[in-house]
Design a protein around this motif. Structure first.
Motif, mmCIF file in Angstrom:
data_model
loop_
_atom_site.group_PDB
_atom_site.id
_atom_site.type_symbol
_atom_site.label_atom_id
_atom_site.label_comp_id
_atom_site.label_asym_id
_atom_site.label_seq_id
_atom_site.Cartn_x
_atom_site.Cartn_y
_atom_site.Cartn_z
ATOM 1 N N MET A 122 31.217 -16.887 15.192
ATOM 2 C CA MET A 122 32.641 -16.557 15.162
ATOM 3 C C MET A 122 32.903 -15.208 15.836
ATOM 4 S SD MET A 122 33.659 -17.934 11.373
ATOM 5 C CE MET A 122 35.447 -17.848 11.548
ATOM 6 N N LYS A 123 32.002 -14.281 15.629
ATOM 7 C CA LYS A 123 32.140 -12.958 16.256
ATOM 8 C C LYS A 123 32.176 -13.111 17.774
ATOM 9 C CE LYS A 123 29.839 -8.494 16.636
ATOM 10 N NZ LYS A 123 28.663 -7.709 16.261
ATOM 11 N N SER A 124 31.296 -13.942 18.279
ATOM 12 C CA SER A 124 31.210 -14.163 19.717
ATOM 13 C C SER A 124 32.384 -15.006 20.229
ATOM 14 C CB SER A 124 29.890 -14.845 20.049
ATOM 15 O OG SER A 124 29.856 -15.258 21.375
ATOM 16 N N LYS A 125 32.613 -16.122 19.607
ATOM 17 C CA LYS A 125 33.629 -17.085 20.069
ATOM 18 C C LYS A 125 35.049 -16.550 19.886
ATOM 19 C CE LYS A 125 34.688 -21.475 21.169
ATOM 20 N NZ LYS A 125 34.234 -22.196 22.315
ATOM 21 N N LEU A 126 35.296 -15.886 18.762
ATOM 22 C CA LEU A 126 36.650 -15.432 18.444
ATOM 23 C C LEU A 126 36.871 -13.953 18.765
ATOM 24 C CD1 LEU A 126 37.035 -17.166 14.965
ATOM 25 C CD2 LEU A 126 37.617 -18.075 17.222
ATOM 26 N N GLN A 127 35.787 -13.298 19.170
ATOM 27 C CA GLN A 127 35.828 -11.868 19.472
ATOM 28 C C GLN A 127 36.429 -11.092 18.293
ATOM 29 O OE1 GLN A 127 37.337 -11.121 23.403
ATOM 30 N NE2 GLN A 127 35.763 -12.417 24.292
ATOM 31 N N LEU A 128 35.758 -11.238 17.149
ATOM 32 C CA LEU A 128 36.200 -10.559 15.939
ATOM 33 C C LEU A 128 36.154 -9.046 16.121
ATOM 34 C CD1 LEU A 128 34.265 -12.604 13.219
ATOM 35 C CD2 LEU A 128 36.645 -12.886 13.930
ATOM 36 N N THR A 129 37.085 -8.373 15.494
ATOM 37 C CA THR A 129 37.096 -6.914 15.517
ATOM 38 C C THR A 129 36.116 -6.399 14.467
ATOM 39 O OG1 THR A 129 38.816 -6.712 13.838
ATOM 40 C CG2 THR A 129 39.538 -6.915 16.148
ATOM 41 N N ALA A 130 35.817 -5.114 14.528
ATOM 42 C CA ALA A 130 34.926 -4.496 13.546
ATOM 43 C C ALA A 130 35.524 -4.588 12.146
ATOM 44 C CB ALA A 130 34.672 -3.037 13.916
ATOM 45 N N GLU A 131 36.820 -4.623 12.048
ATOM 46 C CA GLU A 131 37.493 -4.748 10.749
ATOM 47 C C GLU A 131 37.432 -6.183 10.220
ATOM 48 O OE1 GLU A 131 42.064 -4.648 9.399
ATOM 49 O OE2 GLU A 131 41.398 -2.781 10.338
ATOM 50 N N GLN A 132 37.542 -7.156 11.118
ATOM 51 C CA GLN A 132 37.545 -8.569 10.718
ATOM 52 C C GLN A 132 36.159 -9.067 10.323
ATOM 53 O OE1 GLN A 132 39.148 -10.044 14.429
ATOM 54 N NE2 GLN A 132 40.998 -10.785 13.384
ATOM 55 N N GLU A 133 35.141 -8.614 11.023
ATOM 56 C CA GLU A 133 33.797 -9.169 10.846
ATOM 57 C C GLU A 133 33.296 -9.162 9.398
ATOM 58 O OE1 GLU A 133 29.259 -8.752 12.541
ATOM 59 O OE2 GLU A 133 30.840 -7.587 13.487
ATOM 60 N N PRO A 134 33.336 -8.044 8.659
ATOM 61 C CA PRO A 134 32.826 -8.085 7.283
ATOM 62 C C PRO A 134 33.653 -9.001 6.376
ATOM 63 C CG PRO A 134 33.731 -5.909 7.784
ATOM 64 C CD PRO A 134 33.746 -6.706 9.049
#
Length: 117
Positions: A35-47
């Motif tokens: 999801m981090k790669s595909k959706l380009q999660l922000t540092a805030e969203q990832e955790p």
């Protein structure tokens, strides 16, 4: 020729077995990385996304050994999926959520095709 085929397919077979034996934590981490790669999660969203993925991976693991019929378990899985989607929708941007939903639909279609074939 048989030895060559075994050498080529053994690693992929072993990887598939490893995924089946993966812990909920490993599955959640793997999904979060995707999801981090595909959706380009922000540092805030990832955790936040990782926490949601872990929660539902643990729920699914517990459901495997829970008493009840297959039908009841499928109902629980569908309800969990809806809850998970709702939680993710609150964290993801509308664009990210659309990509997530499109990817999920694509995966479901692939699974249907695989079952037919």
């Amino acid at each position: 020729m048989l030895v060559l085929m075994n050498c080529l397919f053994a690693p992929s077979f072993l990887l598939a077995q490893d995924k089946q034996k993966a812990t909920p934590e490993e599955r959640a981490a793997s999904l979060t990385d995707w999801m981090k790669s595909k959706l380009q999660l922000t540092a805030e969203q990832e955790p936040k996304v990782k926490e949601i993925n872990l929660k539902y991976a643990q729920n699914n693991e517990a459901l495997k050994t829970a008493p009840g019929s297959k039908r009841e378990k499928m109902k629980t899985l569908k309800a969990d999926e809806a809850s998970r989607d709702s939680e993710l929708k609150a964290i993801l941007t509308p664009e990210q959520y659309k990509i997530y939903q499109d990817s999920k639909a694509e995966l479901k279609q692939k699974i249907k095709e695989k079952r037919k074939g």
